[in-house]
Design an enzyme around this catalytic site. Structure first.
Site, PDB file in Angstrom:
ATOM      1  N   GLY A 516     -74.629 -15.760  36.160  1.00 48.66           N
ATOM      2  CA  GLY A 516     -75.838 -16.221  36.827  1.00 48.66           C
ATOM      3  C   GLY A 516     -76.020 -17.721  36.807  1.00 48.66           C
ATOM      4  O   GLY A 516     -76.975 -18.240  37.394  1.00 48.66           O
ATOM      5  N   LYS A 758     -69.178 -32.425  31.271  1.00 51.00           N
ATOM      6  CA  LYS A 758     -69.347 -31.725  30.001  1.00 51.00           C
ATOM      7  C   LYS A 758     -70.276 -30.534  30.231  1.00 51.00           C
ATOM      8  O   LYS A 758     -70.720 -30.281  31.338  1.00 51.00           O
ATOM      9  CB  LYS A 758     -69.966 -32.661  28.945  1.00 51.00           C
ATOM     10  CG  LYS A 758     -69.151 -33.881  28.617  1.00 51.00           C
ATOM     11  CD  LYS A 758     -69.736 -34.660  27.427  1.00 51.00           C
ATOM     12  CE  LYS A 758     -70.929 -35.497  27.803  1.00 51.00           C
ATOM     13  NZ  LYS A 758     -71.367 -36.409  26.711  1.00 51.00           N
ATOM     14  N   GLY A 759     -70.587 -29.812  29.149  1.00 49.03           N
ATOM     15  CA  GLY A 759     -71.468 -28.657  29.253  1.00 49.03           C
ATOM     16  C   GLY A 759     -72.919 -29.052  29.461  1.00 49.03           C
ATOM     17  O   GLY A 759     -73.353 -30.142  29.097  1.00 49.03           O
ATOM     18  N   GLU A 762     -77.040 -24.985  27.726  1.00 48.65           N
ATOM     19  CA  GLU A 762     -77.905 -24.587  26.618  1.00 48.65           C
ATOM     20  C   GLU A 762     -78.817 -25.688  26.095  1.00 48.65           C
ATOM     21  O   GLU A 762     -79.911 -25.433  25.617  1.00 48.65           O
ATOM     22  CB  GLU A 762     -77.042 -24.075  25.457  1.00 48.65           C
ATOM     23  CG  GLU A 762     -76.226 -22.850  25.820  1.00 48.65           C
ATOM     24  CD  GLU A 762     -75.320 -22.406  24.685  1.00 48.65           C
ATOM     25  OE1 GLU A 762     -75.833 -21.816  23.724  1.00 48.65           O
ATOM     26  OE2 GLU A 762     -74.101 -22.667  24.755  1.00 48.65           O
TER      27      GLU A 762
END
Length: 810
Positions: A516, A758-759, A762
């Site tokens: 998602g 990068k991420g 979260e």
């Protein structure tokens, strides 16, 4: 306390190697931090190719909005049955006898199973402590005891209710203090003292540095279970072919889940195939730590027909793995001019009845935030404690939000004690590129200071603080997260195959999947950019453990960075082979060729004016249809340049760290204690933003979950279980309570990431609860120490403070 900080001691650079966040010679005069935004960006001469950085429409959008997408509950197989589970009504009990005869006689029932029908093997990601169905004992309200497969879900549920179970109720431990008390009943006999896992360290000599500190702050903060609240519940469909089972599962981690399911089923891994369906939200809750898929497989084997098992919403609250609640005692030391010296953390986490991933969650909560600042010493003692409550596990942020909830407020207390504005205190101590923490986190690209400055500007920190409004408060916090982490063996890699087709498209074969977040879209963008194709001409496969490359899946904010690098390398190799084929076909050096807009471009031949343009599909087809023809494919792999941390969490756990700074303004009604979050600014350093709308959506969604954690998400409990496990009592945040959001991204580039990325998935959740709590304290002087932050807690806090003042006047 006051101390001579230079009395024959070593310099305060001790314990921080590489480029320190700030010079830490305590004899110098500390300058006032500047508030100008640094200008960074791409390395000199580097240009991002299209469609990187573009608002590309999601490649799965049409099938999702049209209803064509196949979620776990949409799988349909011939002769398929439906399953239901009977769960324990007791927090702790011995199973004396199970009578399934009435359920077996009910028309439409095809299989009834108990623990006796399982392989009787305990399983789990880190500590094997979970049976697929109860063997002799139940350990929480919701523990799986038996299961039924019938022609429809209603019949299956009615049959489950007909199963008779005789229990011998046992004493239960329903809280951390009960579980740790001397002589407490054991949840598991092989865990003395109910401690599932523990570790401790002292890096840098904490006592010495606290003795050299001018200001010390401390406090205890308690977080709570938080459920994922995904729009789709956990579900599976299982079908056997002789001795092999295929599972259609809405899991985030198909390959990791396959290994665990095989263990629980007592099968070799080769006998289990996992196909990922569409996933209606994961947030860590669909990591394959629950029993649903295992029970479904056992039912299908017993019935001899396919079986589908879907959690009801109530079961999602009873049997999934919510956020691990933690009690954190934090102690911080500072010099009088605001330099941080030491941190001491005593952390106790509520594991619930079974472990899942809580062991790793505990580790992340203990050490990860230490990469934010130049601590001279860090000490911690961390324990994961069994209780007879709902098992806990992975949730977006993976330990960071619980740690930030406590550590962030301790920093806020320190800013008040030191008389330094929070942005300035953070800027004074923030890590920079090249820093190395006491845990050996090696910081590459880092724009944390830029994030702090931008967040302060976006919220209007200095202007509003100079002109305060009654009952309004401000707070700021920061966080660090990983872009993948070595957790499962000494590997945090990914692989991909890119195949160019004779019709001019590219197929990216990867097992990473989509939950998602838009991961398939960003992977398609990366491949398209490397290949010179349009995103519409790139297809990304869905995970299938039989057909796709091995992958660890969607966890630890790793897909963009780790899988993106693998896809980029595979696409580069495919492009290289495409150009080599075109070179042979055109009789031109490959160095003169390029691919753009789906065409292989060559400059005009000698003596000609017209450049050559060949469709990619034409080149691929010609390469195939020739003597000894070959397909045009590329294989790429990437392993996160990191270390596997040791038993006390020492090691560079990720190759790229992402950062965030967030600031909030809240208003508190002093008459009722009601909190309104007016504005929240979030600035994230995630390197290159590959797709701005997708990245913004990740940040906004994370903030919403953070506000839920902070203000609304809770249950009333009785006898070890939620009293009403549904959304009537468990209130997710809605648009009505969401603040005005300011979402920005730092100008940043990660050299080891795909096109500098990068991420991002979260990190924006991490600081939210902490800054809301600190802003409330700034507004009305009441600091809440246990989540969620309710109006009732604030009201009584205000009332208590008023009573104390009245008493002093008397």
């Amino acid at each position: 306390m006051t101390a001579d900080l230079n009395r024959g001691k070593e310099p305060m650079t001790a314990g921080f190697r590489g480029k320190a966040p700030t010079p830490v010679d305590v004899t110098r005069e500390v300058p006032t931090p500047t508030r100008e935004l640094p200008v960074t960006g791409l390395p000199s001469g580097r240009v991002l190719p299209p469609p990187i950085g573009s608002a590309v429409e999601r490649i799965d959008a049409a099938e999702k909005v049209s209803g064509e997408a196949v979620y776990a509950g949409d799988v349909r197989l011939p002769r398929m049955l439906h399953g239901a589970v009977l769960r324990s009504p007791h927090a702790s009990a011995r199973v004396v006898r199970i009578d399934t005869s009435r359920a077996e006689r009910l028309p439409g029932v095809h299989a009834v199973i108990t623990g006796a029908d399982t392989a009787r093997i305990r399983w789990g990601a880190f500590r094997p402590d979970l049976y697929p169905l109860a063997i002799g004992r139940v350990r929480y309200v919701g523990d799986e005891v038996a299961a039924v497969a019938a022609t429809d879900a209603e019949t299956a549920r009615r049959a489950a209710e007909l199963i008779s179970v005789e229990y011998e109720v046992l004493p239960a431990v329903l809280g951390l203090d009960e579980a740790l008390a001397e002589g407490a009943p054991l949840v598991h006999d092989d865990a003395p003292g109910n401690v599932a896992h523990e570790f401790a360290f002292d890096r840098g000599g904490a006592d010495e540095w606290f003795a050299r500190s001018d200001v010390i702050v401390e406090g205890v903060w308690q977080s709570a279970r938080q459920w994922h609240g995904s729009i789709e519940t956990i579900g599976c469909t299982a079908e056997w072919s002789r001795d092999r089972v295929t599972l259609w599962v809405n899991t985030q981690t198909p390959f990791l889940a396959r290994q665990r399911y095989a263990t629980a089923l007592g099968l070799p891994t080769r006998s289990v195939r996992v196909i990922q369906t569409e996933v209606g939200g994961g947030f860590g809750g669909k990591s394959g730590d629950d029993n649903t898929s295992v029970i479904c497989a056992i039912l299908a084997r017993r019935a001899g027909r396919p079986v589908q098992l879907l959690n009801t919403r109530e079961e999602e609250f009873l049997a999934s793995r919510p956020r691990t609640p933690m009690r954190c005692r934090v102690r911080l030391g500072f010099t009088s001019d605001g330099l941080v010296t030491a941190k001491d953390l005593d952390l106790i986490a509520d594991n619930g009845a079974y472990t899942g991933k809580s062991q790793a969650v505990l580790g992340a909560a203990t050490v990860r935030h230490d990469a934010l600042f130049a601590y001279r010493a860090v000490r911690a003692r961390s324990r994961l404690v069994y209780t007879n409550l709902v098992p806990t596990g992975a949730f977006r942020g993976f330990g960071n939000p619980s740690a930030d909830w406590a550590v962030g407020q301790a920093w806020d207390l320190a800013a008040a004690r030191l008389g330094i504005e929070m942005p300035d205190l953070l800027l004074l101590n923030a890590v920079e590129e090249g820093g190395v923490s006491l845990h050996n986190h090696r910081i590459g690209s880092c724009e944390l200071k830029q994030c702090i400055r931008k967040a302060a500007t976006a919220i209007g920190w200095y202007e509003k603080r100079s002109n305060p409004t009654p009952h309004r408060g401000f707070a700021m916090g920061v966080s660090v997260h990983v872009s993948g982490r070595r957790s499962f063996g000494d590997y945090d890699g990914s692989s991909a195959i890119v195949r160019l087709t004779e019709d001019g498209r590219a197929v990216v074969i990867t097992g990473e999947g989509e939950i998602g977040t838009g991961a398939r879209t960003t992977l398609a963008q990366i491949a398209a950019a490397e290949l010179g194709l349009a995103v519409a001409d790139v297809t990304v496969t869905r995970p299938d453990t039989d057909l796709t490359t091995h992958a660890l899946g969607a966890l630890a904010s790793r897909v963009t960075y780790v899988a993106g690098n693998a896809v980029k390398r595979a696409a580069a190799q495919a492009c290289e082979r495409l150009l080599a084929a075109a070179s042979r076909q055109l009789g031109r050096p490959a160095s003169e060729l390029r691919v753009e807009d789906g065409l292989v471009h060559a400059p005009p031949a000698l003596g000609e004016d017209v450049p050559v343009r060949l469709p990619v599909g034409v080149v691929v087809r010609a390469e195939l249809y020739r003597p000894n023809g070959e397909p045009v494919v590329g294989l790429g792999s990437f392993d996160n340049p990191s270390e596997f941390p040791d038993g006390v969490r020492y090691g560079n756990e990720s190759g790229a760290y992402n950062f965030a700074a967030e600031a909030a303004e809240v208003e508190v009604d002093p008459a009722t204690g009601a909190v309104t979050v007016l504005e929240l600014a979030a600035v994230v350093d995630c390197g290159t933003v590959l797709n701005p709308p997708l990245a913004e959506g990740q940040v906004e969604g994370a903030i919403a979950q953070g506000i839920g954690m902070a203000l609304t998400e809770r249950f009333d409990w009785a006898g070890g279980a939620p009293t009403r496990p549904n959304f009537v009592d468990y209130k997710l945040p809605t648009s009505q309570i969401m603040p005005r959001l300011h979402v920005e991204f730092a100008d940043s580039y990660e050299p080891t990431g795909p096109f500098g990325a990068k991420g991002v998935g979260e990190i924006a959740l991490d600081p939210v609860a902490s800054i809301v709590a600190s802003a409330v304290a700034d507004a009305v002087g009441v600091r809440v120490h246990e989540l969620p932050i309710t109006a009732e807690k604030i009201f009584w806090g205000i009332r208590s403070a008023t009573d104390r003042r009245d008493g002093d006047r008397r």
